[in-house]
Design a protein around this motif. Structure first.
Motif, PDB file in Angstrom:
ATOM      1  N   PRO A 116      -3.372  -2.911 -11.480  1.00  0.00           N
ATOM      2  CA  PRO A 116      -1.943  -2.706 -12.011  1.00  0.00           C
ATOM      3  C   PRO A 116      -1.947  -1.340 -12.906  1.00  0.00           C
ATOM      4  CG  PRO A 116      -3.465  -4.072 -13.339  1.00  0.00           C
ATOM      5  CD  PRO A 116      -4.160  -3.858 -11.778  1.00  0.00           C
ATOM      6  N   LEU A 117      -2.807  -0.658 -12.791  1.00  0.00           N
ATOM      7  CA  LEU A 117      -2.934   0.865 -13.593  1.00  0.00           C
ATOM      8  C   LEU A 117      -2.188   1.691 -12.394  1.00  0.00           C
ATOM      9  CD1 LEU A 117      -5.223  -0.681 -15.085  1.00  0.00           C
ATOM     10  CD2 LEU A 117      -5.843   1.725 -15.847  1.00  0.00           C
ATOM     11  N   GLY A 118      -1.102   2.393 -12.747  1.00  0.00           N
ATOM     12  CA  GLY A 118      -0.720   3.475 -11.843  1.00  0.00           C
ATOM     13  C   GLY A 118       0.428   2.974 -10.878  1.00  0.00           C
ATOM     14  N   LEU A 119       1.029   1.786 -11.206  1.00  0.00           N
ATOM     15  CA  LEU A 119       1.985   1.232 -10.427  1.00  0.00           C
ATOM     16  C   LEU A 119       3.496   1.906 -10.696  1.00  0.00           C
ATOM     17  CD1 LEU A 119       1.146  -2.427 -10.818  1.00  0.00           C
ATOM     18  CD2 LEU A 119       0.777  -0.842  -8.713  1.00  0.00           C
ATOM     19  N   PRO A 120       4.322   1.910  -9.820  1.00  0.00           N
ATOM     20  CA  PRO A 120       5.642   2.690  -9.918  1.00  0.00           C
ATOM     21  C   PRO A 120       6.221   2.176 -11.331  1.00  0.00           C
ATOM     22  CG  PRO A 120       5.384   1.905  -7.775  1.00  0.00           C
ATOM     23  CD  PRO A 120       4.203   1.421  -8.317  1.00  0.00           C
ATOM     24  N   ALA A 121       6.694   3.027 -12.005  1.00  0.00           N
ATOM     25  CA  ALA A 121       7.419   2.787 -13.391  1.00  0.00           C
ATOM     26  C   ALA A 121       8.285   1.775 -13.427  1.00  0.00           C
ATOM     27  CB  ALA A 121       7.603   4.106 -14.141  1.00  0.00           C
ATOM     28  N   ASP A 122       9.061   1.694 -12.572  1.00  0.00           N
ATOM     29  CA  ASP A 122      10.057   0.553 -12.681  1.00  0.00           C
ATOM     30  C   ASP A 122       9.600  -0.770 -12.290  1.00  0.00           C
ATOM     31  OD1 ASP A 122       9.962   1.355 -10.024  1.00  0.00           O
ATOM     32  OD2 ASP A 122      11.951   1.162  -9.645  1.00  0.00           O
ATOM     33  N   TRP A 123       8.397  -1.178 -11.898  1.00  0.00           N
ATOM     34  CA  TRP A 123       7.996  -2.285 -11.560  1.00  0.00           C
ATOM     35  C   TRP A 123       7.703  -3.136 -12.654  1.00  0.00           C
ATOM     36  CZ3 TRP A 123       4.127  -2.450  -6.626  1.00  0.00           C
ATOM     37  CH2 TRP A 123       4.883  -1.960  -5.702  1.00  0.00           C
TER      38      TRP A 123
ATOM     39  N   THR B 216       0.776  -1.217   0.025  1.00  0.00           N
ATOM     40  CA  THR B 216      -0.262  -0.170  -0.059  1.00  0.00           C
ATOM     41  C   THR B 216       0.944   1.193  -0.106  1.00  0.00           C
ATOM     42  OG1 THR B 216       0.062   0.029   2.595  1.00  0.00           O
ATOM     43  CG2 THR B 216      -1.854  -1.103   1.120  1.00  0.00           C
ATOM     44  N   GLY B 217       2.022   1.345   0.806  1.00  0.00           N
ATOM     45  CA  GLY B 217       2.887   2.597   0.896  1.00  0.00           C
ATOM     46  C   GLY B 217       3.591   2.642  -0.526  1.00  0.00           C
ATOM     47  N   ASP B 218       3.924   1.756  -1.324  1.00  0.00           N
ATOM     48  CA  ASP B 218       4.739   1.922  -2.319  1.00  0.00           C
ATOM     49  C   ASP B 218       3.814   2.349  -3.561  1.00  0.00           C
ATOM     50  OD1 ASP B 218       6.850   1.472  -0.721  1.00  0.00           O
ATOM     51  OD2 ASP B 218       7.812   0.086  -2.147  1.00  0.00           O
ATOM     52  N   THR B 219       2.477   1.904  -3.808  1.00  0.00           N
ATOM     53  CA  THR B 219       1.514   2.071  -4.549  1.00  0.00           C
ATOM     54  C   THR B 219       0.770   3.062  -4.506  1.00  0.00           C
ATOM     55  OG1 THR B 219      -0.052   0.701  -3.731  1.00  0.00           O
ATOM     56  CG2 THR B 219       1.391  -0.575  -5.050  1.00  0.00           C
ATOM     57  N   GLY B 220       0.333   3.500  -3.128  1.00  0.00           N
ATOM     58  CA  GLY B 220      -0.331   4.718  -2.958  1.00  0.00           C
ATOM     59  C   GLY B 220      -1.879   4.219  -3.190  1.00  0.00           C
ATOM     60  N   MET B 221      -2.125   2.739  -3.070  1.00  0.00           N
ATOM     61  CA  MET B 221      -3.435   2.174  -3.207  1.00  0.00           C
ATOM     62  C   MET B 221      -3.784   1.620  -1.950  1.00  0.00           C
ATOM     63  SD  MET B 221      -2.928   0.670  -6.957  1.00  0.00           S
ATOM     64  CE  MET B 221      -1.959   1.310  -8.276  1.00  0.00           C
ATOM     65  N   GLU B 222      -5.268   1.425  -1.767  1.00  0.00           N
ATOM     66  CA  GLU B 222      -5.839   0.724  -0.521  1.00  0.00           C
ATOM     67  C   GLU B 222      -5.751  -0.853  -0.672  1.00  0.00           C
ATOM     68  OE1 GLU B 222      -9.673   2.093  -0.071  1.00  0.00           O
ATOM     69  OE2 GLU B 222      -9.122   4.116   0.454  1.00  0.00           O
TER      70      GLU B 222
ATOM     71  N   PRO C 211       2.610  -0.163 -18.682  1.00  0.00           N
ATOM     72  CA  PRO C 211       3.981   0.012 -18.465  1.00  0.00           C
ATOM     73  C   PRO C 211       4.510  -1.198 -17.775  1.00  0.00           C
ATOM     74  CG  PRO C 211       2.582   1.951 -18.076  1.00  0.00           C
ATOM     75  CD  PRO C 211       1.491   0.921 -18.141  1.00  0.00           C
ATOM     76  N   GLY C 212       5.547  -1.736 -18.203  1.00  0.00           N
ATOM     77  CA  GLY C 212       6.318  -2.825 -17.501  1.00  0.00           C
ATOM     78  C   GLY C 212       5.581  -4.128 -17.742  1.00  0.00           C
ATOM     79  N   ALA C 213       4.546  -4.217 -18.441  1.00  0.00           N
ATOM     80  CA  ALA C 213       3.834  -5.569 -18.595  1.00  0.00           C
ATOM     81  C   ALA C 213       4.650  -6.697 -19.373  1.00  0.00           C
ATOM     82  CB  ALA C 213       2.359  -5.297 -19.412  1.00  0.00           C
ATOM     83  N   VAL C 214       4.689  -7.682 -18.592  1.00  0.00           N
ATOM     84  CA  VAL C 214       5.204  -9.000 -19.189  1.00  0.00           C
ATOM     85  C   VAL C 214       3.798 -10.169 -19.206  1.00  0.00           C
ATOM     86  CG1 VAL C 214       6.978 -10.823 -19.220  1.00  0.00           C
ATOM     87  CG2 VAL C 214       7.490  -8.321 -18.249  1.00  0.00           C
ATOM     88  N   VAL C 215       3.530 -10.695 -20.226  1.00  0.00           N
ATOM     89  CA  VAL C 215       2.492 -11.512 -20.399  1.00  0.00           C
ATOM     90  C   VAL C 215       3.132 -12.798 -20.340  1.00  0.00           C
ATOM     91  CG1 VAL C 215       0.747 -12.277 -21.784  1.00  0.00           C
ATOM     92  CG2 VAL C 215       1.083 -10.023 -21.882  1.00  0.00           C
ATOM     93  N   LEU C 216       2.595 -13.630 -19.403  1.00  0.00           N
ATOM     94  CA  LEU C 216       3.230 -15.081 -19.178  1.00  0.00           C
ATOM     95  C   LEU C 216       2.397 -16.091 -19.229  1.00  0.00           C
ATOM     96  CD1 LEU C 216       5.597 -13.877 -16.141  1.00  0.00           C
ATOM     97  CD2 LEU C 216       6.426 -14.389 -18.640  1.00  0.00           C
ATOM     98  N   GLU C 217       2.578 -17.172 -20.038  1.00  0.00           N
ATOM     99  CA  GLU C 217       1.686 -18.245 -19.902  1.00  0.00           C
ATOM    100  C   GLU C 217       1.826 -19.169 -18.282  1.00  0.00           C
ATOM    101  OE1 GLU C 217      -0.591 -19.703 -21.846  1.00  0.00           O
ATOM    102  OE2 GLU C 217       0.042 -18.153 -23.616  1.00  0.00           O
ATOM    103  N   GLY C 218       0.773 -19.496 -17.678  1.00  0.00           N
ATOM    104  CA  GLY C 218       0.936 -20.348 -16.527  1.00  0.00           C
ATOM    105  C   GLY C 218       1.289 -19.495 -15.121  1.00  0.00           C
ATOM    106  N   LEU C 219       1.030 -18.220 -15.372  1.00  0.00           N
ATOM    107  CA  LEU C 219       1.105 -17.348 -14.173  1.00  0.00           C
ATOM    108  C   LEU C 219       0.402 -17.830 -13.297  1.00  0.00           C
ATOM    109  CD1 LEU C 219       2.888 -15.295 -12.765  1.00  0.00           C
ATOM    110  CD2 LEU C 219       1.477 -13.538 -13.848  1.00  0.00           C
ATOM    111  N   GLY C 220      -1.174 -17.982 -13.642  1.00  0.00           N
ATOM    112  CA  GLY C 220      -2.093 -18.368 -12.884  1.00  0.00           C
ATOM    113  C   GLY C 220      -2.365 -19.772 -12.582  1.00  0.00           C
ATOM    114  N   LEU C 221      -2.268 -20.406 -11.497  1.00  0.00           N
ATOM    115  CA  LEU C 221      -2.689 -21.618 -11.392  1.00  0.00           C
ATOM    116  C   LEU C 221      -3.981 -22.103 -10.790  1.00  0.00           C
ATOM    117  CD1 LEU C 221       0.660 -22.674  -9.433  1.00  0.00           C
ATOM    118  CD2 LEU C 221       0.505 -23.115 -11.849  1.00  0.00           C
TER     119      LEU C 221
END
Length: 191
Positions: A131-138, A119-125, A174-184
């Motif tokens: 995933p919209l508005g996350l720190p640019a380097d993540w 929450t502190g690093d994203t400014g979100m609850e 920004p920073g998106a990497v699409v991965l197969e099998g990330l969700g199990l």
């Protein structure tokens, strides 16, 4: 307008609701430049008391497990270096932290980030991280199944309200990497 998924009667373009979003999410919506037009990012008002996935789908319908995504923040560690990243998977699945995420981040150990960090690093609850508005380097690791879903419901940065956007928009974050099998698939319940 009626939402393209779920039983939400009052879907509005998020651009018209920036004051209902956290500052980083509002800035991301305002600056959106993907192939999906910004006015297709929709906002729906929801009760913050039912923001958690299990309660949310019980209230709005089990089908939303296939039409919604969770965004969780992880911390990958290798030596003294810690890398924070977001993982976006369908709500009916769990993140493959010890396999896909660990390999993608090049980390020896990956864990879910502490709530204060997320929450502190994203400014979100907590309970509304998106995933919209996350720190640019993540890195934003997105399960291919999310991208392949026509419309996806995801957090809005707050526990109150959700965003609905075409799945293909997640690949353009920004920073998106699409991965197969990330969700199990969830682990079977034992009695």
């Amino acid at each position: 307008m009626r939402a393209p998924i779920g039983d939400f009667d009052d879907a509005r373009p998020a651009l018209d609701c920036l004051d209902l979003l956290t500052a980083p999410v509002a800035a991301a919506v305002r600056a959106w430049r993907g192939t999906v037009p910004a006015d297709r990012i929709l906002y729906v008002d929801t009760d913050p008391a039912i923001a958690d996935t299990a309660v949310f789908v019980e209230h709005y319908g089990q089908r939303l497990l296939d039409e919604s995504a969770n965004c969780v923040i992880v911390a990958g560690r290798r030596g003294e270096t810690t890398t924070l990243a977001a993982c976006v998977v369908r709500s009916g699945t769990r993140v493959d932290v010890n396999g896909v995420v660990r390999r993608e981040l090049g980390s020896r150990k990956v864990r879910f980030a502490p709530v204060e960090t997320a929450t502190g690093d994203t400014g979100m609850e907590y309970g509304g991280i998106t995933p919209l508005g996350l720190p640019a380097d993540w890195p934003v690791l997105v399960d291919a199944a999310v991208v392949d879903t026509e419309w996806v419901l995801v957090g809005s940065g707050r526990r109150r309200g959700k965003l609905i956007l075409p799945g293909k928009a997640f690949a353009e974050l920004p920073g998106a990497v699409v991965l197969e099998g990330l969700g199990l698939a969830p682990e079977p319940q034992t009695g």
